[in-house]
Write a protein that holds these residues in place. Structure first.
Motif, PDB file in Angstrom:
ATOM      1  N   ILE A 134      20.138   7.335  -0.492  1.00 35.13           N
ATOM      2  CA  ILE A 134      18.819   7.965  -0.580  1.00 35.13           C
ATOM      3  C   ILE A 134      18.325   7.973  -2.014  1.00 35.13           C
ATOM      4  N   PHE A 135      19.196   8.324  -2.940  1.00 40.18           N
ATOM      5  CA  PHE A 135      18.820   8.321  -4.357  1.00 40.18           C
ATOM      6  C   PHE A 135      18.358   6.929  -4.782  1.00 40.18           C
ATOM      7  N   VAL A 136      19.124   5.913  -4.409  1.00 44.50           N
ATOM      8  CA  VAL A 136      18.788   4.534  -4.770  1.00 44.50           C
ATOM      9  C   VAL A 136      17.458   4.117  -4.149  1.00 44.50           C
ATOM     10  N   VAL A 137      17.245   4.429  -2.886  1.00 43.51           N
ATOM     11  CA  VAL A 137      16.011   4.029  -2.201  1.00 43.51           C
ATOM     12  C   VAL A 137      14.803   4.734  -2.817  1.00 43.51           C
ATOM     13  N   VAL A 138      14.913   6.022  -3.100  1.00 47.43           N
ATOM     14  CA  VAL A 138      13.794   6.739  -3.728  1.00 47.43           C
ATOM     15  C   VAL A 138      13.482   6.125  -5.090  1.00 47.43           C
ATOM     16  N   LEU A 139      14.501   5.821  -5.856  1.00 48.14           N
ATOM     17  CA  LEU A 139      14.297   5.193  -7.164  1.00 48.14           C
ATOM     18  C   LEU A 139      13.645   3.814  -7.012  1.00 48.14           C
ATOM     19  N   MET A 140      14.142   3.018  -6.075  1.00 48.84           N
ATOM     20  CA  MET A 140      13.565   1.696  -5.830  1.00 48.84           C
ATOM     21  C   MET A 140      12.112   1.809  -5.372  1.00 48.84           C
ATOM     22  N   PHE A 141      11.833   2.752  -4.493  1.00 48.01           N
ATOM     23  CA  PHE A 141      10.474   2.943  -3.992  1.00 48.01           C
ATOM     24  C   PHE A 141       9.553   3.383  -5.130  1.00 48.01           C
ATOM     25  N   PHE A 142      10.032   4.294  -5.951  1.00 49.16           N
ATOM     26  CA  PHE A 142       9.251   4.802  -7.083  1.00 49.16           C
ATOM     27  C   PHE A 142       8.832   3.663  -8.010  1.00 49.16           C
ATOM     28  N   VAL A 143       9.795   2.879  -8.448  1.00 45.66           N
ATOM     29  CA  VAL A 143       9.521   1.766  -9.363  1.00 45.66           C
ATOM     30  C   VAL A 143       8.696   0.685  -8.659  1.00 45.66           C
ATOM     31  N   GLY A 144       9.088   0.343  -7.443  1.00 51.59           N
ATOM     32  CA  GLY A 144       8.402  -0.705  -6.696  1.00 51.59           C
ATOM     33  C   GLY A 144       6.960  -0.359  -6.390  1.00 51.59           C
ATOM     34  N   GLU A 145       6.711   0.890  -6.020  1.00 53.68           N
ATOM     35  CA  GLU A 145       5.353   1.310  -5.682  1.00 53.68           C
ATOM     36  C   GLU A 145       4.442   1.220  -6.901  1.00 53.68           C
ATOM     37  N   LEU A 146       4.945   1.614  -8.055  1.00 52.18           N
ATOM     38  CA  LEU A 146       4.133   1.522  -9.271  1.00 52.18           C
ATOM     39  C   LEU A 146       3.793   0.067  -9.598  1.00 52.18           C
ATOM     40  N   ALA A 147       4.757  -0.817  -9.441  1.00 51.15           N
ATOM     41  CA  ALA A 147       4.540  -2.237  -9.748  1.00 51.15           C
ATOM     42  C   ALA A 147       3.651  -2.908  -8.700  1.00 51.15           C
ATOM     43  N   ILE A 148       3.958  -2.689  -7.440  1.00 55.39           N
ATOM     44  CA  ILE A 148       3.215  -3.351  -6.360  1.00 55.39           C
ATOM     45  C   ILE A 148       1.766  -2.870  -6.312  1.00 55.39           C
ATOM     46  N   SER A 149       1.531  -1.607  -6.613  1.00 57.68           N
ATOM     47  CA  SER A 149       0.157  -1.094  -6.603  1.00 57.68           C
ATOM     48  C   SER A 149      -0.724  -1.860  -7.583  1.00 57.68           C
ATOM     49  N   ARG A 150      -0.196  -2.185  -8.735  1.00 50.25           N
ATOM     50  CA  ARG A 150      -0.973  -2.940  -9.729  1.00 50.25           C
ATOM     51  C   ARG A 150      -1.275  -4.351  -9.229  1.00 50.25           C
ATOM     52  N   VAL A 151      -0.299  -4.966  -8.590  1.00 54.46           N
ATOM     53  CA  VAL A 151      -0.506  -6.305  -8.032  1.00 54.46           C
ATOM     54  C   VAL A 151      -1.559  -6.247  -6.925  1.00 54.46           C
ATOM     55  N   LEU A 152      -1.455  -5.266  -6.040  1.00 53.78           N
ATOM     56  CA  LEU A 152      -2.430  -5.129  -4.952  1.00 53.78           C
ATOM     57  C   LEU A 152      -3.829  -4.851  -5.488  1.00 53.78           C
ATOM     58  N   TYR A 153      -3.917  -4.148  -6.598  1.00 55.38           N
ATOM     59  CA  TYR A 153      -5.217  -3.903  -7.229  1.00 55.38           C
ATOM     60  C   TYR A 153      -5.790  -5.218  -7.772  1.00 55.38           C
ATOM     61  N   MET A 154      -4.947  -6.010  -8.418  1.00 54.90           N
ATOM     62  CA  MET A 154      -5.409  -7.295  -8.953  1.00 54.90           C
ATOM     63  C   MET A 154      -5.845  -8.230  -7.828  1.00 54.90           C
ATOM     64  N   LEU A 155      -5.219  -8.118  -6.666  1.00 56.41           N
ATOM     65  CA  LEU A 155      -5.595  -8.925  -5.502  1.00 56.41           C
ATOM     66  C   LEU A 155      -6.766  -8.310  -4.732  1.00 56.41           C
ATOM     67  N   ARG A 156      -7.271  -7.194  -5.220  1.00 56.17           N
ATOM     68  CA  ARG A 156      -8.393  -6.462  -4.621  1.00 56.17           C
ATOM     69  C   ARG A 156      -8.085  -5.911  -3.230  1.00 56.17           C
TER      70      ARG A 156
END
Length: 162
Positions: A134-156
């Motif tokens: 759970i700790f690992v998944v929350v950490l992965m989700f936290f980092v991944g969500e921040l990164a993926i959100s920027r990519v999704l914004y660039m893709l509109r």
């Protein structure tokens, strides 16, 4: 740590939290009924805000239920992950409105942790996750969500870069 439960948890969380974004992009303003109906809380602020819609909740539950079944889990496990992820997201929105933050504003940590931690705790046994997983998944989700959100914004696909 177990690889498949961690992978399944990441996939389900991504579906649960990504389906509302995809539904908004695909459907525009159609079916975008505010979950709180525009009601104000005792403090005069919206309960959740206009960006939390019935469409988003329904999209999350339906998509994640099917995703759970495709992973060999039950529809119920997928739906449970989505329901609790959306409850975590609503909890965050409720707190952000109390902190006088406008809808769709960023609160690093508050935007990622409840929508990942709550469903993992609720479905820990069903997904076969340890506390360390759970700790690992929350950490992965936290980092991944921040990164993926920027990519999704660039893709509109997202309206905001977060």
């Amino acid at each position: 740590m177990s690889t498949f439960p961690i992978l399944y948890a990441i996939v389900l969380l991504t579906l649960a939290n990504g389906a509302p974004v995809a539904a908004k992009k695909l459907l525009g303003a159609r079916f975008a009924f505010a979950l709180d109906g525009g009601l104000l809380f005792f403090d005069g602020r919206p309960v959740f805000g206009a960006s939390k819609t019935v469409r988003g909740i329904v999209a999350s539950i339906v998509v994640t239920a099917f995703g759970g079944a495709l992973l060999g889990l039950s529809y119920e496990v997928g739906a449970a992950v989505a329901i609790v992820a959306m409850a975590g997201d609503l909890f965050s929105s409720f707190l952000k409105r109390r902190m006088k933050m406008p809808p769709s504003s960023q609160a690093v940590g508050l935007d990622q942790v409840p929508e990942s931690l709550f469903p993992l705790l609720a479905c820990q046994e069903s997904l076969g996750l340890s506390d360390a997983d759970i700790f690992v998944v929350v950490l992965m989700f936290f980092v991944g969500e921040l990164a993926i959100s920027r990519v999704l914004y660039m893709l509109r696909i997202r309206d905001q870069p977060y």
